[in-house]
Design an enzyme around this catalytic site. Structure first.
Site, short mmCIF file in Angstrom:
data_model
loop_
_atom_site.label_atom_id
_atom_site.label_comp_id
_atom_site.label_asym_id
_atom_site.label_seq_id
_atom_site.Cartn_x
_atom_site.Cartn_y
_atom_site.Cartn_z
N SER A 52 0.85 -1.19 0.00
CA SER A 52 0.00 0.00 0.00
C SER A 52 0.88 1.24 0.00
O SER A 52 2.01 1.21 0.52
CB SER A 52 -0.89 0.03 1.24
OG SER A 52 -1.61 1.25 1.32
N TYR B 224 -2.17 -0.83 10.30
CA TYR B 224 -2.21 -1.08 8.85
C TYR B 224 -0.93 -0.57 8.19
O TYR B 224 -0.29 -1.30 7.42
CB TYR B 224 -3.45 -0.39 8.26
CG TYR B 224 -3.65 -0.62 6.78
CD1 TYR B 224 -4.22 -1.81 6.32
CD2 TYR B 224 -3.27 0.33 5.83
CE1 TYR B 224 -4.41 -2.02 4.96
CE2 TYR B 224 -3.47 0.13 4.48
CZ TYR B 224 -4.04 -1.06 4.04
OH TYR B 224 -4.23 -1.27 2.70
N1 LIG Z 1 -8.80 -0.43 -1.60
C1 LIG Z 1 -7.77 0.33 -1.38
O1 LIG Z 1 -7.88 1.56 -1.37
C2 LIG Z 1 -6.39 -0.27 -1.15
C3 LIG Z 1 -5.30 0.61 -1.16
C4 LIG Z 1 -4.03 0.07 -0.96
C5 LIG Z 1 -3.85 -1.27 -0.75
N2 LIG Z 1 -4.94 -2.10 -0.73
C6 LIG Z 1 -4.67 -3.52 -0.49
O2 LIG Z 1 -5.20 -4.28 -1.54
C7 LIG Z 1 -5.56 -5.58 -1.05
C8 LIG Z 1 -6.99 -5.90 -1.48
O3 LIG Z 1 -7.83 -4.90 -0.91
P1 LIG Z 1 -9.31 -4.59 -1.46
O4 LIG Z 1 -9.46 -3.12 -1.44
O5 LIG Z 1 -9.59 -5.35 -2.69
O6 LIG Z 1 -10.12 -5.15 -0.20
P2 LIG Z 1 -11.49 -5.98 -0.12
O7 LIG Z 1 -11.86 -5.95 1.31
O8 LIG Z 1 -12.44 -5.45 -1.14
O9 LIG Z 1 -11.02 -7.44 -0.55
C9 LIG Z 1 -10.13 -8.17 0.24
C10 LIG Z 1 -10.35 -9.66 0.01
O10 LIG Z 1 -9.45 -10.37 0.89
C11 LIG Z 1 -10.19 -11.40 1.55
N3 LIG Z 1 -9.57 -11.71 2.83
C12 LIG Z 1 -9.59 -10.96 3.97
N4 LIG Z 1 -8.96 -11.62 4.96
C13 LIG Z 1 -8.51 -12.79 4.43
C14 LIG Z 1 -7.78 -13.89 4.96
N5 LIG Z 1 -7.44 -13.93 6.25
N6 LIG Z 1 -7.48 -14.92 4.14
C15 LIG Z 1 -7.88 -14.91 2.83
N7 LIG Z 1 -8.59 -13.90 2.29
C16 LIG Z 1 -8.89 -12.86 3.07
C17 LIG Z 1 -11.59 -10.83 1.69
O11 LIG Z 1 -12.56 -11.85 1.91
C18 LIG Z 1 -11.77 -10.10 0.37
O12 LIG Z 1 -12.28 -10.92 -0.65
C19 LIG Z 1 -5.36 -5.53 0.47
O13 LIG Z 1 -4.13 -6.11 0.80
C20 LIG Z 1 -5.34 -4.04 0.75
O14 LIG Z 1 -4.63 -3.73 1.92
C21 LIG Z 1 -6.20 -1.62 -0.94
#
Ligand SMILES: NC(=O)c1ccc[n+]([C@@H]2O[C@H](COP(=O)([O-])OP(=O)(O)OC[C@H]3O[C@@H](n4cnc5c(N)ncnc54)[C@H](O)[C@@H]3O)[C@@H](O)[C@H]2O)c1
Length: 263
Positions: free
Chosen positions: A151, A164
């Site tokens: 991130s 985080y």
């Molecule tokens: N959305 C943002 O703005 C953003 C920004 C930077 C980084 N990220 C990173 O991107 C990645 C995906 O985020 P997203 O926005 O798609 O989130 P999201 O919550 O939409 O999706 C996350 C997915 O991970 C799964 N998950 C959660 N815990 C889990 C576990 N213990 N084992 C297996 N699966 C698990 C959830 O069920 C979900 O399907 C994350 O690592 C997040 O930190 C997101």
């Protein structure tokens, strides 16, 4: 090989077996769809099994979907064995699963701290470790890649996001360590550092606000480009880092944030 990370028809993953954690929604789903669109066979893994199955169906049904909690060594070991049986190995591992919880260190109870670290940092470590023999076997045959989803919050910080940010900074560091440890083995390790991306994770933040539309409009203005990224923007970058055309790229943290980190 047709080159171009902006071209989903490039077919850079034909003959490649790929694993995406957290593939049941959000960015992970977009990654699975991108890899599949370019010819890859994908294992979609998530604690949300239904979400994983939906993603696989959207990918055209080829591959595998399974429930897997990245916190659980037993889960990861069992699923890795199933994948070895079904695919015969893994060329690309995308450690995408992650969770976000707001709080200063005072507001973050030790069990919440531990949970965030378990999913965001221990998860990628554990999955990489368990899938390593399969990755190294494919690496020896021409190259393999791990891409972590870190991130922007691992590169800079933001108020009330202590655990985080620490977990994602740790993941960027793990990227570098793994890149060095396997550089001569043909296994590349990189991470992406997304800024604000429109997924359920972001919607859960908006849900805490009294006026969702106003919050969305405000947040959209934050990136210098004046819009929020979408999961496909991140998937394109992950696909590039996972593809053979990135053969000279390892240990990198690629920021995808509409310019937020540049300001
Ligand atoms: N959305 C943002 O703005 C953003 C920004 C930077 C980084 N990220 C990173 O991107 C990645 C995906 O985020 P997203 O926005 O798609 O989130 P999201 O919550 O939409 O999706 C996350 C997915 O991970 C799964 N998950 C959660 N815990 C889990 C576990 N213990 N084992 C297996 N699966 C698990 C959830 O069920 C979900 O399907 C994350 O690592 C997040 O930190 C997101």
């Amino acid at each position: 090989m047709k080159i171009g990370s902006g071209d989903p028809t490039a077919r850079r993953f034909v003959g490649k077996d790929c694993v995406v954690t957290g593939g049941g929604g959000g960015i992970g789903r977009a990654v699975a769809l991108r890899l599949a669109a370019e010819g890859g066979r994908v294992a979609v893994l998530d604690v949300n099994e239904e979400g994983a199955r939906e993603t696989l169906a959207l990918c055209g049904g080829q591959g595998l979907a399974a429930r897997m909690d990245v916190r659980s060594e037993a889960d990861v070991t069992a699923v890795a064995a199933d994948i070895e049986k079904a695919f015969g190995g893994v060329d690309v591992l995308v450690n995408n699963a992650g969770i976000e919880k707001l709080g200063t260190i005072v507001e973050t109870a030790p069990d919440v701290w531990d949970e965030i670290m378990a999913v965001n940092l221990r998860g990628p470590y554990l999955c990489s470790r368990v899938f390593l023999p399969q990755l190294l076997a494919r690496a020896a045959k021409g190259g393999a890649a791990v891409v972590h989803n870190a991130s922007l919050m691992g590169q800079v910080s933001s108020p009330r996001l202590a655990a985080y940010c620490a977990s994602k900074a740790g993941l960027i560091s793990l990227t570098r360590s793994m890149a060095l440890d396997f550089a001569t083995k043909n296994l590349r390790v990189n991470c992406v550092c997304p800024g604000i991306v429109h997924t359920d994770m972001l919607e859960r933040r908006f849900a805490l606000k009294p006026d969702r539309e106003a919050a969305y409009a405000r947040v959209s203005q934050r990136p210098p480009v004046h819009y929020i990224g979408n999961p496909e923007d991140v998937a394109a970058a992950i696909a590039y880092l996972a593809a053979d055309e990135a053969r000279f790229v390892t240990g990198a943290a690629l920021t995808i944030d509409g310019g937020v980190g540049a300001a």
